[in-house]
Write a protein that holds these residues in place. Sequence first.
Motif, PDB file in Angstrom:
ATOM      1  N   CYS A 250       2.790  -8.494   2.605  1.00  0.00           N
ATOM      2  CA  CYS A 250       3.054  -6.422   2.912  1.00  0.00           C
ATOM      3  C   CYS A 250       4.562  -7.080   3.166  1.00  0.00           C
ATOM      4  CB  CYS A 250       2.919  -5.914   3.313  1.00  0.00           C
ATOM      5  SG  CYS A 250       4.239  -4.391   3.834  1.00  0.00           S
ATOM      6  N   THR A 251       5.131  -7.555   4.103  1.00  0.00           N
ATOM      7  CA  THR A 251       7.287  -7.739   3.860  1.00  0.00           C
ATOM      8  C   THR A 251       7.394  -8.438   3.452  1.00  0.00           C
ATOM      9  OG1 THR A 251       6.216  -8.581   6.779  1.00  0.00           O
ATOM     10  CG2 THR A 251       8.315  -8.780   6.019  1.00  0.00           C
ATOM     11  N   ARG A 252       7.187  -9.894   2.207  1.00  0.00           N
ATOM     12  CA  ARG A 252       7.853 -10.269   0.981  1.00  0.00           C
ATOM     13  C   ARG A 252       7.795  -9.366  -0.183  1.00  0.00           C
ATOM     14  NH1 ARG A 252       3.637 -14.756   2.145  1.00  0.00           N
ATOM     15  NH2 ARG A 252       2.662 -13.864   0.517  1.00  0.00           N
ATOM     16  N   HIS A 253       6.499  -8.338   0.050  1.00  0.00           N
ATOM     17  CA  HIS A 253       7.092  -7.879  -1.226  1.00  0.00           C
ATOM     18  C   HIS A 253       8.051  -6.895  -0.917  1.00  0.00           C
ATOM     19  CE1 HIS A 253       5.660  -4.456  -4.166  1.00  0.00           C
ATOM     20  NE2 HIS A 253       5.908  -3.851  -2.228  1.00  0.00           N
ATOM     21  N   CYS A 254       8.218  -6.463   0.518  1.00  0.00           N
ATOM     22  CA  CYS A 254       9.209  -5.000   0.767  1.00  0.00           C
ATOM     23  C   CYS A 254      10.307  -5.594   0.574  1.00  0.00           C
ATOM     24  CB  CYS A 254       9.173  -4.519   2.058  1.00  0.00           C
ATOM     25  SG  CYS A 254       9.709  -4.116   3.058  1.00  0.00           S
ATOM     26  N   ARG A 255      10.328  -7.087   0.733  1.00  0.00           N
ATOM     27  CA  ARG A 255      12.048  -7.970   0.542  1.00  0.00           C
ATOM     28  C   ARG A 255      12.207  -7.336  -0.852  1.00  0.00           C
ATOM     29  NH1 ARG A 255      11.252 -11.024   6.375  1.00  0.00           N
ATOM     30  NH2 ARG A 255      11.602 -10.301   7.380  1.00  0.00           N
ATOM     31  N   VAL A 256      11.734  -7.520  -1.679  1.00  0.00           N
ATOM     32  CA  VAL A 256      12.155  -7.599  -3.200  1.00  0.00           C
ATOM     33  C   VAL A 256      12.551  -6.474  -3.376  1.00  0.00           C
ATOM     34  CG1 VAL A 256      11.400 -10.119  -3.369  1.00  0.00           C
ATOM     35  CG2 VAL A 256       9.585  -8.323  -4.058  1.00  0.00           C
ATOM     36  N   SER A 257      11.397  -5.583  -2.887  1.00  0.00           N
ATOM     37  CA  SER A 257      11.398  -3.655  -3.600  1.00  0.00           C
ATOM     38  C   SER A 257      12.201  -2.788  -2.901  1.00  0.00           C
ATOM     39  CB  SER A 257       9.805  -3.412  -2.447  1.00  0.00           C
ATOM     40  OG  SER A 257       9.022  -4.732  -3.601  1.00  0.00           O
ATOM     41  N   VAL A 258      12.857  -3.062  -1.547  1.00  0.00           N
ATOM     42  CA  VAL A 258      13.836  -2.163  -0.567  1.00  0.00           C
ATOM     43  C   VAL A 258      14.770  -3.569   0.059  1.00  0.00           C
ATOM     44  CG1 VAL A 258      12.256  -0.701  -0.349  1.00  0.00           C
ATOM     45  CG2 VAL A 258      13.125  -2.185   0.954  1.00  0.00           C
ATOM     46  N   THR A 259      15.753  -3.059   0.161  1.00  0.00           N
ATOM     47  CA  THR A 259      16.785  -3.022   0.470  1.00  0.00           C
ATOM     48  C   THR A 259      16.861  -3.182   1.819  1.00  0.00           C
ATOM     49  OG1 THR A 259      18.332  -3.020  -1.810  1.00  0.00           O
ATOM     50  CG2 THR A 259      19.679  -3.585  -0.070  1.00  0.00           C
ATOM     51  N   GLU A 260      17.567  -3.968   2.582  1.00  0.00           N
ATOM     52  CA  GLU A 260      16.886  -3.901   3.891  1.00  0.00           C
ATOM     53  C   GLU A 260      18.068  -3.248   4.807  1.00  0.00           C
ATOM     54  OE1 GLU A 260      13.870  -6.257   6.767  1.00  0.00           O
ATOM     55  OE2 GLU A 260      14.711  -7.880   5.116  1.00  0.00           O
ATOM     56  N   ASP A 261      18.957  -2.436   5.381  1.00  0.00           N
ATOM     57  CA  ASP A 261      19.588  -2.024   6.664  1.00  0.00           C
ATOM     58  C   ASP A 261      19.235  -1.571   7.708  1.00  0.00           C
ATOM     59  OD1 ASP A 261      18.801   0.425   6.158  1.00  0.00           O
ATOM     60  OD2 ASP A 261      19.619   0.639   4.055  1.00  0.00           O
ATOM     61  N   GLU A 262      20.428  -0.929   8.169  1.00  0.00           N
ATOM     62  CA  GLU A 262      19.900  -0.427   9.904  1.00  0.00           C
ATOM     63  C   GLU A 262      18.255   0.644  10.492  1.00  0.00           C
ATOM     64  OE1 GLU A 262      23.567   1.641   8.454  1.00  0.00           O
ATOM     65  OE2 GLU A 262      23.188  -0.177   8.296  1.00  0.00           O
ATOM     66  N   ASP A 263      18.542   1.020   8.715  1.00  0.00           N
ATOM     67  CA  ASP A 263      17.565   2.159   8.594  1.00  0.00           C
ATOM     68  C   ASP A 263      16.199   2.210   7.880  1.00  0.00           C
ATOM     69  OD1 ASP A 263      19.186   4.176   9.433  1.00  0.00           O
ATOM     70  OD2 ASP A 263      19.511   4.435   7.783  1.00  0.00           O
ATOM     71  N   THR A 264      16.426   0.052   8.289  1.00  0.00           N
ATOM     72  CA  THR A 264      14.637  -0.289   7.015  1.00  0.00           C
ATOM     73  C   THR A 264      14.493  -1.609   7.334  1.00  0.00           C
ATOM     74  OG1 THR A 264      15.656   0.950   5.384  1.00  0.00           O
ATOM     75  CG2 THR A 264      13.835  -0.520   4.656  1.00  0.00           C
ATOM     76  N   ASN A 265      13.626  -2.077   7.947  1.00  0.00           N
ATOM     77  CA  ASN A 265      13.652  -3.080   8.353  1.00  0.00           C
ATOM     78  C   ASN A 265      11.728  -3.038   8.031  1.00  0.00           C
ATOM     79  OD1 ASN A 265      12.204  -5.357   9.877  1.00  0.00           O
ATOM     80  ND2 ASN A 265      13.725  -5.094  11.579  1.00  0.00           N
ATOM     81  N   CYS A 266      12.119  -4.253   7.691  1.00  0.00           N
ATOM     82  CA  CYS A 266      10.522  -4.850   6.473  1.00  0.00           C
ATOM     83  C   CYS A 266       9.581  -5.093   7.380  1.00  0.00           C
ATOM     84  CB  CYS A 266      10.867  -5.745   4.851  1.00  0.00           C
ATOM     85  SG  CYS A 266      11.917  -4.700   4.150  1.00  0.00           S
ATOM     86  N   SER A 267       9.902  -6.005   8.215  1.00  0.00           N
ATOM     87  CA  SER A 267       8.900  -6.344   9.211  1.00  0.00           C
ATOM     88  C   SER A 267       8.465  -5.118  10.071  1.00  0.00           C
ATOM     89  CB  SER A 267       9.574  -7.167   9.988  1.00  0.00           C
ATOM     90  OG  SER A 267      10.076  -8.564   9.596  1.00  0.00           O
ATOM     91  N   SER A 268       9.132  -4.419  10.592  1.00  0.00           N
ATOM     92  CA  SER A 268       8.520  -3.676  11.856  1.00  0.00           C
ATOM     93  C   SER A 268       7.876  -2.125  10.682  1.00  0.00           C
ATOM     94  CB  SER A 268      10.174  -2.671  11.796  1.00  0.00           C
ATOM     95  OG  SER A 268       9.909  -2.141  12.683  1.00  0.00           O
ATOM     96  N   ILE A 269       8.536  -2.106   9.250  1.00  0.00           N
ATOM     97  CA  ILE A 269       7.333  -1.466   8.596  1.00  0.00           C
ATOM     98  C   ILE A 269       6.116  -1.837   8.089  1.00  0.00           C
ATOM     99  CG2 ILE A 269       7.482  -0.740   6.287  1.00  0.00           C
ATOM    100  CD1 ILE A 269      10.308   0.349   6.297  1.00  0.00           C
TER     101      ILE A 269
END
Lengths: 76, 374
Positions: B212-231
């Motif tokens: 899920c985290t790998r997919h998240c990192r290629v799909s969305v841009t991580e910033d202070e509001d978006t943390n793929c590991s946490s999501i």
Amino acid sequence: MEMTAALVVLMMLLVGAARVFVWLNERIAYRQYHYEDTRVQAGSAPFTEYVVLSNQEHIRGLEVNESSNPPLNIFR
Amino acid sequence: MKTPMVKINKEDYGRSGQALLELAVFSTIFLMILTAVVAYGMRYSFNQRAQQLAFRRAMKIASDKNYGSGSYMLIQERHLPDFSDPFGIGSSMPFTASANIVRTYELDAQAETEDSLPANVIDIEAVSENGVMEPAVGLVLKSAAFRYENGLPDTEDDEDKPELIRKYDLIYDGVIDQNGGNYKIIDSCVAEMVDYSACYQQAMKIVDVETCTRHCRVSVTEDEDTNCSSICGQVMNPPNQNNRNYDPSRGGAWYAANYRVSGGVYTFPVLDEVFERIGSAGAKTMGLQFQTTVSESTRDTSIRKIETTQRIVTEERADWQDKTTRSLAILNNLNSQGEQINHDNPMAFADAVEVSDIESSATGRIRQTFTTPK
């Protein structure tokens, strides 16, 4: 004499086959020309709700009319 | 009186027929070449025609506001004559073309009703008498459907979504809040046409945090509001990373239920069972199963010769039919609103797999009469 007749028949077959092949290739070119020519018209369909997917008549797009393409004439 | 004898030497045998023999041998080869040349021309021509038709029809579907996209497949059973065949009948051959079109301003559109769910339209046409193409089979198979999950956090507004709902958004692309913690999910793995690889990947994203985290990192841009590991660390309705069971009262991704992990490799027995029910070895997608195509040809031909004192009349008659039977596999588990029918046991979803035969027949006839005066 027989050999001459054979060669003549073979040449006729060769020319006939070449004509058929060229005619088929011409059809591809004509079809592509008409297809390109109608691109804008085909892509300008109204963006409304009118297509029932199970109705095969509804999903027919703008199709190329091939009736005006030259017919096969191997003696041309 | 003795009959005069004619002496024929050994080297004289067959000489007078040599040219005829050469013609017979050479013309056979030549006829084969001629057949190949014409067949190639016809194949390219039919192929081009099928591709153009498929694209235009997909475009027509996409022009409807309800869909905004079109997925269309056309199979045309065409006839290819063969000069080396008696009567030149030859055989029929399928010409397949498909097209997918999405209107750019509809890229982010979400299906809201059964009508607007994405569907694959499959048409099979077969040649009839005089080369006319007749519609044989028309199929409309949904490639996504609705299912519901509940007991999830309610979303007040789109900007402040809980991370759990953001995980749902990330995995499914289409999640509609129905209020009260109920969500309508557009899931491509519960539709009529399901693809094994896509559903395996989707199940992996649900139960494996790393995928899920790998997919998240290629799909969305991580910033202070978006943390793929946490999501991705959020726990969805089971099955999930902590619970392998399917809970029918809350809804969930049943195809990931009862999963096993061995040496880092995940196995999804429910998903495997769904595809085993198709019956054809190695089937990895639903819809038409091309590996199980069966063709049956029938030929009925006759020549009648009538000779009178004035003329010779030859009547040729040929009727032919090429029947093609293809296997169609679907997951028939939707109601009339395009919603999944629920079952308590996840394995019961595999019972909804239906395999049926789809038949199409290419036919033709030849009637010729030749009259030769004597």
